[in-house]
Design an enzyme around this catalytic site. Sequence first.
Site, PDB file in Angstrom:
ATOM      1  N   ARG A  58       0.848  -1.200   0.000  1.00 22.35           N
ATOM      2  CA  ARG A  58       0.000   0.000   0.000  1.00 22.35           C
ATOM      3  C   ARG A  58       0.872   1.235   0.000  1.00 22.35           C
ATOM      4  O   ARG A  58       1.855   1.325   0.749  1.00 22.35           O
ATOM      5  CB  ARG A  58      -0.935   0.041   1.206  1.00 22.35           C
ATOM      6  CG  ARG A  58      -1.705   1.373   1.272  1.00 22.35           C
ATOM      7  CD  ARG A  58      -2.947   1.352   2.103  1.00 22.35           C
ATOM      8  NE  ARG A  58      -3.573   2.665   2.143  1.00 22.35           N
ATOM      9  CZ  ARG A  58      -4.313   3.203   1.174  1.00 22.35           C
ATOM     10  NH1 ARG A  58      -4.526   2.517   0.067  1.00 22.35           N
ATOM     11  NH2 ARG A  58      -4.834   4.403   1.296  1.00 22.35           N
ATOM     12  N   HIS A  60       0.558   4.749   1.195  1.00 21.18           N
ATOM     13  CA  HIS A  60      -0.314   5.527   2.073  1.00 21.18           C
ATOM     14  C   HIS A  60       0.267   6.920   2.258  1.00 21.18           C
ATOM     15  O   HIS A  60       1.362   7.081   2.792  1.00 21.18           O
ATOM     16  CB  HIS A  60      -0.460   4.838   3.434  1.00 21.18           C
ATOM     17  CG  HIS A  60      -1.457   5.509   4.326  1.00 21.18           C
ATOM     18  ND1 HIS A  60      -2.797   5.170   4.337  1.00 21.18           N
ATOM     19  CD2 HIS A  60      -1.319   6.522   5.218  1.00 21.18           C
ATOM     20  CE1 HIS A  60      -3.440   5.929   5.206  1.00 21.18           C
ATOM     21  NE2 HIS A  60      -2.568   6.768   5.750  1.00 21.18           N
ATOM     22  N   SER A  61      -0.486   7.916   1.815  1.00 25.50           N
ATOM     23  CA  SER A  61      -0.033   9.298   1.962  1.00 25.50           C
ATOM     24  C   SER A  61      -0.335   9.802   3.371  1.00 25.50           C
ATOM     25  O   SER A  61      -1.442   9.614   3.889  1.00 25.50           O
ATOM     26  CB  SER A  61      -0.722  10.195   0.930  1.00 25.50           C
ATOM     27  OG  SER A  61      -0.366   9.802  -0.378  1.00 25.50           O
ATOM     28  N   GLU A  62       0.642  10.439   3.951  1.00 25.94           N
ATOM     29  CA  GLU A  62       0.521  10.967   5.310  1.00 25.94           C
ATOM     30  C   GLU A  62      -0.731  11.832   5.456  1.00 25.94           C
ATOM     31  O   GLU A  62      -1.062  12.635   4.578  1.00 25.94           O
ATOM     32  CB  GLU A  62       1.748  11.820   5.626  1.00 25.94           C
ATOM     33  CG  GLU A  62       1.736  12.468   6.998  1.00 25.94           C
ATOM     34  CD  GLU A  62       2.981  13.309   7.220  1.00 25.94           C
ATOM     35  OE1 GLU A  62       3.622  13.142   8.264  1.00 25.94           O
ATOM     36  OE2 GLU A  62       3.314  14.134   6.336  1.00 25.94           O
ATOM     37  N   CYS A  74     -12.138  12.411   6.533  1.00 23.59           N
ATOM     38  CA  CYS A  74     -11.541  11.589   5.485  1.00 23.59           C
ATOM     39  C   CYS A  74     -11.592  10.142   5.943  1.00 23.59           C
ATOM     40  O   CYS A  74     -12.084   9.831   7.019  1.00 23.59           O
ATOM     41  CB  CYS A  74     -10.111  12.025   5.180  1.00 23.59           C
ATOM     42  SG  CYS A  74      -8.973  11.778   6.563  1.00 23.59           S
ATOM     43  N   CYS A  76      -8.662   8.256   5.866  1.00 32.79           N
ATOM     44  CA  CYS A  76      -7.241   7.895   5.905  1.00 32.79           C
ATOM     45  C   CYS A  76      -6.871   7.050   7.121  1.00 32.79           C
ATOM     46  O   CYS A  76      -6.159   6.046   6.995  1.00 32.79           O
ATOM     47  CB  CYS A  76      -6.385   9.155   5.870  1.00 32.79           C
ATOM     48  SG  CYS A  76      -6.676  10.186   4.412  1.00 32.79           S
ATOM     49  N   GLN A  79      -8.160   3.517   6.793  1.00 32.61           N
ATOM     50  CA  GLN A  79      -7.428   2.824   5.734  1.00 32.61           C
ATOM     51  C   GLN A  79      -6.036   2.399   6.208  1.00 32.61           C
ATOM     52  O   GLN A  79      -5.574   1.311   5.886  1.00 32.61           O
ATOM     53  CB  GLN A  79      -7.305   3.715   4.495  1.00 32.61           C
ATOM     54  CG  GLN A  79      -8.559   3.769   3.649  1.00 32.61           C
ATOM     55  CD  GLN A  79      -8.319   4.419   2.310  1.00 32.61           C
ATOM     56  OE1 GLN A  79      -7.435   5.273   2.155  1.00 32.61           O
ATOM     57  NE2 GLN A  79      -9.097   4.042   1.315  1.00 32.61           N
ATOM     58  N   ASP A 134      -4.509  16.959  -7.371  1.00 31.68           N
ATOM     59  CA  ASP A 134      -3.694  15.927  -6.716  1.00 31.68           C
ATOM     60  C   ASP A 134      -2.258  16.133  -7.152  1.00 31.68           C
ATOM     61  O   ASP A 134      -1.929  15.942  -8.324  1.00 31.68           O
ATOM     62  CB  ASP A 134      -4.189  14.531  -7.102  1.00 31.68           C
ATOM     63  CG  ASP A 134      -3.577  13.428  -6.236  1.00 31.68           C
ATOM     64  OD1 ASP A 134      -2.442  13.614  -5.743  1.00 31.68           O
ATOM     65  OD2 ASP A 134      -4.223  12.387  -6.068  1.00 31.68           O
ATOM     66  N   ARG A 136       0.449  14.553  -5.935  1.00 31.55           N
ATOM     67  CA  ARG A 136       1.336  13.473  -5.512  1.00 31.55           C
ATOM     68  C   ARG A 136       2.124  12.865  -6.665  1.00 31.55           C
ATOM     69  O   ARG A 136       1.588  12.638  -7.748  1.00 31.55           O
ATOM     70  CB  ARG A 136       0.535  12.385  -4.794  1.00 31.55           C
ATOM     71  CG  ARG A 136       0.036  12.818  -3.437  1.00 31.55           C
ATOM     72  CD  ARG A 136      -0.848  11.776  -2.810  1.00 31.55           C
ATOM     73  NE  ARG A 136      -2.110  11.610  -3.546  1.00 31.55           N
ATOM     74  CZ  ARG A 136      -3.092  10.802  -3.162  1.00 31.55           C
ATOM     75  NH1 ARG A 136      -2.949  10.055  -2.071  1.00 31.55           N
ATOM     76  NH2 ARG A 136      -4.208  10.726  -3.867  1.00 31.55           N
TER      77      ARG A 136
END
Length: 216
Positions: A58, A60-62, A74, A76, A79, A134, A136
């Site tokens: 995965r 996973h964005s902070e 959210c 997050c 998840q 986005d 990222r």
Amino acid sequence: MSDIPATTIRSRVRVPLRFGDGYGVDAELVTFHGLTDGQEHVAVVLGEPGAGAVPLVRLHSECLTGDVFGSARCDCGPQLREAVERIAERGGVLLYLRQEGRGIGLYNKLDAYALQDQGLDTYAANTALGLPEDARDYTSAAQMLTALGITDLDLLSNNPDKSAQLTRHAITVRHHVPTGVFTTAHNVHYLRAKVTQTQHTLPLGELEQTDIPAAG
């Protein structure tokens, strides 16, 4: 072949992880030299893949508000919790990427929240601030995986952009494994926007049928 610069492992350390619901697992945290964006991303190695199996991964964005403070705006935090357990059971890696607010940073994310309170969705709020929907970039994620010897994986994600970017850097995504759907009274519009704006593979029909009252 990928043209990303080579990255080396800086350190490995064992850390016992413990979550608020009582779940715990031992993990190996790995840091790196030479990541292209200069951020302090961390790989969380969990479990052991079975013989002949590819690891479950995965990206996973902070999310300080969701991961640390338990924000219900959210999905997050849930998840992250889900991913750690599922990866530990099967064997693989969670990459914890320092890309707060889909790459726009914490302060900008909170500014976007204020605009969402005025009726904009999460992507329109970013645009109104003059920021990308986005921002990222997963080049560093590909570097980290390559340094760990992972070039074939199953990706735990509902976001098609993650697999597309990894593929461009010679990482083979064999299967997409969907995450759970973690709906609250505060995030259902956010989740719907992820489906309609960036084609996240969430069950839109279920979200459309969800009649969740606004928080009072």
